[in-house]
Design a protein around this motif. Structure first.
Motif, mmCIF file in Angstrom:
data_model
loop_
_atom_site.group_PDB
_atom_site.id
_atom_site.type_symbol
_atom_site.label_atom_id
_atom_site.label_comp_id
_atom_site.label_asym_id
_atom_site.label_seq_id
_atom_site.Cartn_x
_atom_site.Cartn_y
_atom_site.Cartn_z
ATOM 1 N N SER A 107 -2.566 -47.614 59.292
ATOM 2 C CA SER A 107 -1.364 -46.796 59.953
ATOM 3 C C SER A 107 -1.890 -45.447 59.908
ATOM 4 C CB SER A 107 -0.309 -47.655 60.537
ATOM 5 O OG SER A 107 -0.696 -48.908 60.584
ATOM 6 N N ALA A 108 -1.256 -45.040 57.906
ATOM 7 C CA ALA A 108 -1.182 -44.031 58.342
ATOM 8 C C ALA A 108 -2.010 -42.663 58.652
ATOM 9 C CB ALA A 108 -0.493 -43.504 56.755
ATOM 10 N N ALA A 109 -2.904 -43.138 57.979
ATOM 11 C CA ALA A 109 -3.957 -42.396 58.629
ATOM 12 C C ALA A 109 -3.904 -42.570 60.015
ATOM 13 C CB ALA A 109 -5.345 -43.493 57.904
ATOM 14 N N LEU A 110 -4.112 -43.432 61.015
ATOM 15 C CA LEU A 110 -4.673 -43.325 62.433
ATOM 16 C C LEU A 110 -3.594 -42.298 62.750
ATOM 17 C CD1 LEU A 110 -5.603 -44.728 64.624
ATOM 18 C CD2 LEU A 110 -3.811 -46.217 64.672
ATOM 19 N N LEU A 111 -2.289 -42.472 62.625
ATOM 20 C CA LEU A 111 -1.226 -41.914 63.568
ATOM 21 C C LEU A 111 -1.708 -40.118 62.928
ATOM 22 C CD1 LEU A 111 0.981 -41.928 65.244
ATOM 23 C CD2 LEU A 111 -0.313 -43.764 64.224
#
Length: 161
Positions: A107-111
């Motif tokens: 999720s961190a990489a996505l955002l």
């Protein structure tokens, strides 16, 4: 006396009223520690007047069911077809939240890679002492650590639990 529980409650409530809501992003379809934590957090935020939204995969059936029972909305809809990430980004762009709180590395990489018009405050929670990247060796470890350093620069807050 300042700094007591009542002061903390008022301060947190004021911050959340200003924020106007928070989106919590979880990329897993499991229902374990992280997902339970996110749901409890959302229930408490709602009690403080901060409307929460959980963005999770369509396949996160148990989290979605538990969230429904607790009155916490989830997105994208279960009927959304195709990969989860593009749907998640569309929801975040549409909602234009003030705060987006991610709870795992994917999720961190996505955002971090996404461009969101509203420029929300990005917050990341690290739920484990030993991250997955700490167990990798050689070039995979170096690449993973470098990627996380780059990703973490986009976040305003970093929480470890």
């Amino acid at each position: 006396m300042r700094g007591g529980a009542a002061d903390s409650q008022v301060a947190l409530s004021s911050v959340m009223d200003v924020a106007g809501g928070a989106i919590h992003v979880v990329s897993s379809d499991a229902y374990a520690g992280i997902e339970r934590h996110v749901l409890r957090l959302c229930v408490e935020l709602r009690a403080l007047g901060c409307p929460p939204l959980i963005v999770c995969p369509q396949t996160a059936l148990q989290l979605r069911e538990e969230a429904f029972d607790a009155g916490v909305p989830t997105a994208p809809s279960r009927g959304a077809r195709g990969p989860w990430a593009p749907h998640a980004l569309r929801v975040i762009r549409r909602e234009e939240p003030r705060v987006v709180h991610v709870h795992d590395g994917r999720s961190a990489a996505l955002l971090a890679a996404a461009s969101v018009r509203s420029r929300p405050i990005l917050v990341r929670t690290q739920h484990f002492v030993a991250t997955a990247s700490s167990e990798r060796t050689g070039w995979r470890r170096r690449a993973s650590l470098r990627a996380h350093r780059i990703v973490n620069r986009r976040f305003r807050g970093y929480i470890a639990v």
